[in-house]
Design an enzyme around this catalytic site. Structure first.
Site, PDB file in Angstrom:
ATOM      1  N   ASP A   1      -2.457  10.404  -2.935  1.00  0.00           N
ATOM      2  CA  ASP A   1      -3.209   9.891  -3.931  1.00  0.00           C
ATOM      3  C   ASP A   1      -3.183  10.435  -5.091  1.00  0.00           C
ATOM      4  OD1 ASP A   1      -3.413   8.545  -1.203  1.00  0.00           O
ATOM      5  OD2 ASP A   1      -3.306   6.855  -2.096  1.00  0.00           O
TER       6      ASP A   1
ATOM      7  N   CYS B   1      -2.273   9.313   8.121  1.00  0.00           N
ATOM      8  CA  CYS B   1      -1.564   7.979   7.449  1.00  0.00           C
ATOM      9  C   CYS B   1      -0.303   7.940   7.237  1.00  0.00           C
ATOM     10  CB  CYS B   1      -2.399   7.782   6.155  1.00  0.00           C
ATOM     11  SG  CYS B   1      -1.896   6.163   4.914  1.00  0.00           S
TER      12      CYS B   1
ATOM     13  N   ARG C   1       0.503  -0.941  -0.651  1.00  0.00           N
ATOM     14  CA  ARG C   1      -0.007   0.156   0.146  1.00  0.00           C
ATOM     15  C   ARG C   1       1.175   1.374   0.080  1.00  0.00           C
ATOM     16  NH1 ARG C   1       1.759   1.773   4.307  1.00  0.00           N
ATOM     17  NH2 ARG C   1       0.680   3.705   3.466  1.00  0.00           N
ATOM     18  N   GLY C   2       0.090   2.595  -0.398  1.00  0.00           N
ATOM     19  CA  GLY C   2       1.030   3.689  -0.618  1.00  0.00           C
ATOM     20  C   GLY C   2       1.131   3.779  -1.545  1.00  0.00           C
ATOM     21  N   ALA C   3       0.668   5.102  -2.059  1.00  0.00           N
ATOM     22  CA  ALA C   3       0.140   5.485  -3.946  1.00  0.00           C
ATOM     23  C   ALA C   3       2.031   5.237  -4.235  1.00  0.00           C
ATOM     24  CB  ALA C   3      -0.107   6.798  -3.831  1.00  0.00           C
TER      25      ALA C   3
ATOM     26  N   LYS D   1       2.285  11.284  -8.939  1.00  0.00           N
ATOM     27  CA  LYS D   1       0.779  11.735  -8.249  1.00  0.00           C
ATOM     28  C   LYS D   1      -0.150  12.185  -9.162  1.00  0.00           C
ATOM     29  CE  LYS D   1       3.036   9.355  -4.575  1.00  0.00           C
ATOM     30  NZ  LYS D   1       3.377   9.561  -3.733  1.00  0.00           N
TER      31      LYS D   1
ATOM     32  N   ASN E   1      -6.708  12.219  -0.604  1.00  0.00           N
ATOM     33  CA  ASN E   1      -5.581  11.330   0.378  1.00  0.00           C
ATOM     34  C   ASN E   1      -6.571  10.283   1.442  1.00  0.00           C
ATOM     35  OD1 ASN E   1      -2.458  10.932   1.083  1.00  0.00           O
ATOM     36  ND2 ASN E   1      -3.014  12.386   2.945  1.00  0.00           N
ATOM     37  N   LYS E   2      -5.709  10.108   2.177  1.00  0.00           N
ATOM     38  CA  LYS E   2      -6.889   9.625   3.152  1.00  0.00           C
ATOM     39  C   LYS E   2      -7.115  10.627   3.835  1.00  0.00           C
ATOM     40  CE  LYS E   2      -5.642   5.654   3.751  1.00  0.00           C
ATOM     41  NZ  LYS E   2      -6.056   5.136   2.507  1.00  0.00           N
TER      42      LYS E   2
HETATM   43  P1  RI2 Z   1       3.495   7.715  -0.418  1.00  0.00           P
HETATM   44  C1  RI2 Z   1      -1.773   6.185   1.124  1.00  0.00           C
HETATM   45  O1  RI2 Z   1      -2.487   5.516   0.294  1.00  0.00           O
HETATM   46  C2  RI2 Z   1      -2.022   7.071   2.017  1.00  0.00           C
HETATM   47  O2  RI2 Z   1      -3.312   8.246   1.506  1.00  0.00           O
HETATM   48  C3  RI2 Z   1      -0.627   8.614   1.361  1.00  0.00           C
HETATM   49  O3  RI2 Z   1      -0.579   9.901   1.460  1.00  0.00           O
HETATM   50  C4  RI2 Z   1      -0.543   7.925  -0.024  1.00  0.00           C
HETATM   51  O4  RI2 Z   1      -0.878   6.417   0.039  1.00  0.00           O
HETATM   52  C5  RI2 Z   1       0.064   8.121  -0.741  1.00  0.00           C
HETATM   53  O5  RI2 Z   1       1.451   7.566  -0.103  1.00  0.00           O
HETATM   54  P2  RI2 Z   1      -2.775   4.070   1.225  1.00  0.00           P
HETATM   55  O6  RI2 Z   1      -2.581   2.645   0.068  1.00  0.00           O
HETATM   56  O7  RI2 Z   1       3.547   7.163  -1.465  1.00  0.00           O
HETATM   57  O8  RI2 Z   1      -2.691   3.912   2.499  1.00  0.00           O
HETATM   58  O9  RI2 Z   1       3.187   8.967  -0.031  1.00  0.00           O
HETATM   59  O10 RI2 Z   1      -4.608   3.551   0.710  1.00  0.00           O
HETATM   60  O11 RI2 Z   1       4.061   6.330   0.061  1.00  0.00           O
END
Ligand code: RI2
Length: 299
Positions: free
Chosen positions: A195, A126, A17-19, A231, A205-206
């Site tokens: 995101d 998040c 997870r994380g965009a 992004k 975003n979250k």
């Molecule tokens: P990075 C995450 O989504 C969060 O919303 C976080 O702020 C965003 O991705 C960007 O993350 P999720 O996958 O790319 O946890 O900066 O739903 O790591």
């Protein structure tokens, strides 16, 4: 299960997870998938790769980083020539994307560190690797701020942030999401990830991000978004809004006779955002279209 399906499953289940991470996972999966295909000709190879790309994009709907990563890898694939040539092009583009993405996160950290206050609280929500990069760079530069990480129901990614910051020597406090306003006194800036950045500079975003933006507005402190170029929604999505993912209600609660909703993102409008910190520098949300024209052309 093949490499492609296991990547799709990892992204959909949020094991990855994380965009940024899902973007790199999808790019890697395309590279690996290309090496497994036994297509007879380039047209067949392209068809199979396109089907794989669609599966990956469909794994999560909101983070535009996912479709941008897939798009950037796929556009390297030639229409003509040999299957070997097409395979090599995909593998190479996949590696290039992952390398550029890692370096972009690092650069966002370097560029954003200057905006971190030297004392007081900095709040986040998040787990954003871009935000962690900014705060760790600022901590290493000797800034004496304290990070407040909202725990981020229902999946508690704030705990990952807290661990990562603490491990890197940043004094960190974790709070429940609903304590953010009560504890906002002394917050000097808010940093969040993204995101998706839409054409007008709105940031998806979250869930809970918008509440932090409202606190920042009320307390008159800057609200910063950390987002690598991939992004941003590409020019082809100008005027369109990203779909907001609603996940399985059981992630929140199961109560007989009660409807549960689980939207996992919200949208913060551009006027609540001081700057969007990219690997190319910090931009004003109203300059998003110009930025996208420069850095996401052709997507
Ligand atoms: P990075 C995450 O989504 C969060 O919303 C976080 O702020 C965003 O991705 C960007 O993350 P999720 O996958 O790319 O946890 O900066 O739903 O790591």
């Amino acid at each position: 299960m093949g490499a492609l399906d296991s990547a799709v499953r990892a992204i959909a289940s949020m094991r990855v997870r994380g965009a940024g991470r899902i973007a790199r996972c999808a790019a890697e999966a395309l590279g690996r998938h290309a090496t497994t295909l036994h297509s007879n000709n380039v047209a067949a190879f392209r068809r199979e790769m396109k089907a794989a790309a669609k599966k990956l994009i469909d794994a999560r709907p909101t983070a535009v980083s996912l479709s941008n990563a897939v798009g950037l890898v796929m556009r390297a694939m030639p229409r003509k020539g040999t299957v070997e040539g097409a395979r090599k092009a995909i593998v190479c583009a996949s590696r290039e994307f992952c390398k550029a993405s890692d370096s972009a996160v690092e650069k966002v950290g370097e560029k954003g560190a200057g905006l971190v206050p030297t004392s007081g609280k900095v709040m986040t929500i998040c787990n954003s690797s871009a935000v962690v990069s900014v705060l760790v760079h600022a901590g290493k530069a000797g800034k004496g701020f304290e990070a407040y990480a909202c725990e981020t129901r229902p999946k508690f990614q704030g705990r990952i942030t807290a661990r990562e910051l603490a491990r890197n020597g940043v004094p960190t406090t974790i709070i429940v999401d609903s304590a953010s306003r009560y504890l906002f006194d002394g917050v000097k800036a808010v940093f969040v990830g993204a995101d998706a950045v839409e054409w007008d500079g709105s940031v998806v975003n979250k869930i809970g991000t918008l509440q932090l933006a409202a606190c920042a507005r009320d307390f008159k402190v800057p609200f910063y978004v950390c987002a690598e170029s991939y992004k941003f929604c590409p020019p082809s999505q100008a005027g369109a809004r990203r779909p907001i993912e609603e996940r399985d209600p059981r992630e929140v609660a199961s109560i007989p006779g009660v409807r549960v909703r689980n939207p996992v993102f919200d949208r913060t409008p551009p006027e609540m955002i001081a700057r969007i910190i990219t690997e190319h520098g910090a931009i004003r949300p109203r300059d998003t279209e110009i930025y996208v024209g420069k850095h996401l052309e052709g997507l």
